[in-house]
Design an enzyme around this catalytic site. Structure first.
Site, PDB file in Angstrom:
ATOM      1  N   HIS A   1      -9.126  -3.833  -2.009  1.00 35.65           N
ATOM      2  CA  HIS A   1      -8.149  -3.139  -1.165  1.00 35.65           C
ATOM      3  C   HIS A   1      -8.602  -1.701  -0.887  1.00 35.65           C
ATOM      4  O   HIS A   1      -8.582  -1.242   0.258  1.00 35.65           O
ATOM      5  CB  HIS A   1      -6.778  -3.151  -1.868  1.00 35.65           C
ATOM      6  CG  HIS A   1      -5.703  -2.405  -1.144  1.00 35.65           C
ATOM      7  ND1 HIS A   1      -4.698  -3.038  -0.444  1.00 35.65           N
ATOM      8  CD2 HIS A   1      -5.479  -1.070  -0.993  1.00 35.65           C
ATOM      9  CE1 HIS A   1      -3.905  -2.111   0.097  1.00 35.65           C
ATOM     10  NE2 HIS A   1      -4.351  -0.910  -0.225  1.00 35.65           N
ATOM     11  N   GLU A   2      -9.046  -1.003  -1.941  1.00 38.86           N
ATOM     12  CA  GLU A   2      -9.435   0.398  -1.773  1.00 38.86           C
ATOM     13  C   GLU A   2     -10.736   0.532  -0.969  1.00 38.86           C
ATOM     14  O   GLU A   2     -10.882   1.450  -0.166  1.00 38.86           O
ATOM     15  CB  GLU A   2      -9.559   1.103  -3.128  1.00 38.86           C
ATOM     16  CG  GLU A   2      -8.316   1.035  -4.025  1.00 38.86           C
ATOM     17  CD  GLU A   2      -7.007   1.387  -3.332  1.00 38.86           C
ATOM     18  OE1 GLU A   2      -7.020   2.095  -2.319  1.00 38.86           O
ATOM     19  OE2 GLU A   2      -5.956   0.919  -3.817  1.00 38.86           O
TER      20      GLU A   2
ATOM     21  N   CYS B   1       0.859  -1.185   0.000  1.00 34.88           N
ATOM     22  CA  CYS B   1       0.000   0.000   0.000  1.00 34.88           C
ATOM     23  C   CYS B   1       0.893   1.230   0.000  1.00 34.88           C
ATOM     24  O   CYS B   1       1.903   1.261   0.702  1.00 34.88           O
ATOM     25  CB  CYS B   1      -0.875  -0.017   1.246  1.00 34.88           C
ATOM     26  SG  CYS B   1      -1.898   1.447   1.406  1.00 34.88           S
TER      27      CYS B   1
ATOM     28  N   HIS C   1     -10.084   0.516   2.620  1.00 34.37           N
ATOM     29  CA  HIS C   1      -9.623   1.811   3.136  1.00 34.37           C
ATOM     30  C   HIS C   1     -10.795   2.656   3.630  1.00 34.37           C
ATOM     31  O   HIS C   1     -10.679   3.393   4.595  1.00 34.37           O
ATOM     32  CB  HIS C   1      -8.901   2.607   2.043  1.00 34.37           C
ATOM     33  CG  HIS C   1      -7.425   2.318   1.947  1.00 34.37           C
ATOM     34  ND1 HIS C   1      -6.529   2.685   2.909  1.00 34.37           N
ATOM     35  CD2 HIS C   1      -6.693   1.708   0.987  1.00 34.37           C
ATOM     36  CE1 HIS C   1      -5.304   2.317   2.550  1.00 34.37           C
ATOM     37  NE2 HIS C   1      -5.376   1.717   1.386  1.00 34.37           N
TER      38      HIS C   1
HETATM   39 ZN   LIG Z   1      -3.771   0.968   0.346  1.00 35.25          ZN
END
Ligand SMILES: [Zn+2]
Length: 136
Positions: free
Chosen positions: A126-127, A85, A130
């Site tokens: 993944h995003e 990341c 977040h």
């Molecule tokens: Zn990330």
């Protein structure tokens, strides 16, 4: 506008809020910032540029897609993988789905639905993590 990348784990650990049409500029800033970090980055969430809104950008090969309020509506094929990341050092183990379907709003605030698999699907997951304050 190219923004600074946030690496503050406390800030990144907070949940983001729903985006509205007033946040379109944040999507443009994500485009510019991803462009400026293209050599080491394939996607970003808005909190990585300091804005706690549900907005992500994902590189899909030749184009980058900005998704406002993305939601996973379908997923299949859990597997274990490793990810890095931009806001962290090194790589970490995580679990992802091979195939997903994501719903989101585009720049015209039209609802879109997209089926993805493999690498782009992994970036989207993944995003989206977040946005809920989960960093890998
Ligand atoms: Zn990330």
């Amino acid at each position: 506008m190219v923004k600074q990348i946030v690496r503050d784990v406390f800030f990144l650990g907070q949940k983001s809020e729903p985006a509205t049409r007033d946040d379109l500029q944040v999507g443009r800033d994500l485009k510019d910032t991803l462009n400026a970090n293209r050599d080491r980055c394939v996607g970003m969430a808005a909190n990585m540029i300091g804005v706690k809104k549900n907005i992500i950008i994902v590189n899909m090969g030749v184009i980058d897609i900005v998704m406002f309020n993305p939601v996973l509506v379908w997923k299949r094929g859990l597997y274990e993988t490793e990810e890095g990341c931009l806001s962290l050092d090194g790589v970490r183990k995580t679990k992802r789905y091979q195939e997903i379907e994501v719903e989101y709003f585009d720049f015209n605030w039209k609802k879109q639905k997209m089926k993805l698999k493999d690498w782009p699907a992994q970036i989207v997951q993944h995003e989206i993590d977040h946005l809920s304050g989960r960093v890998i």
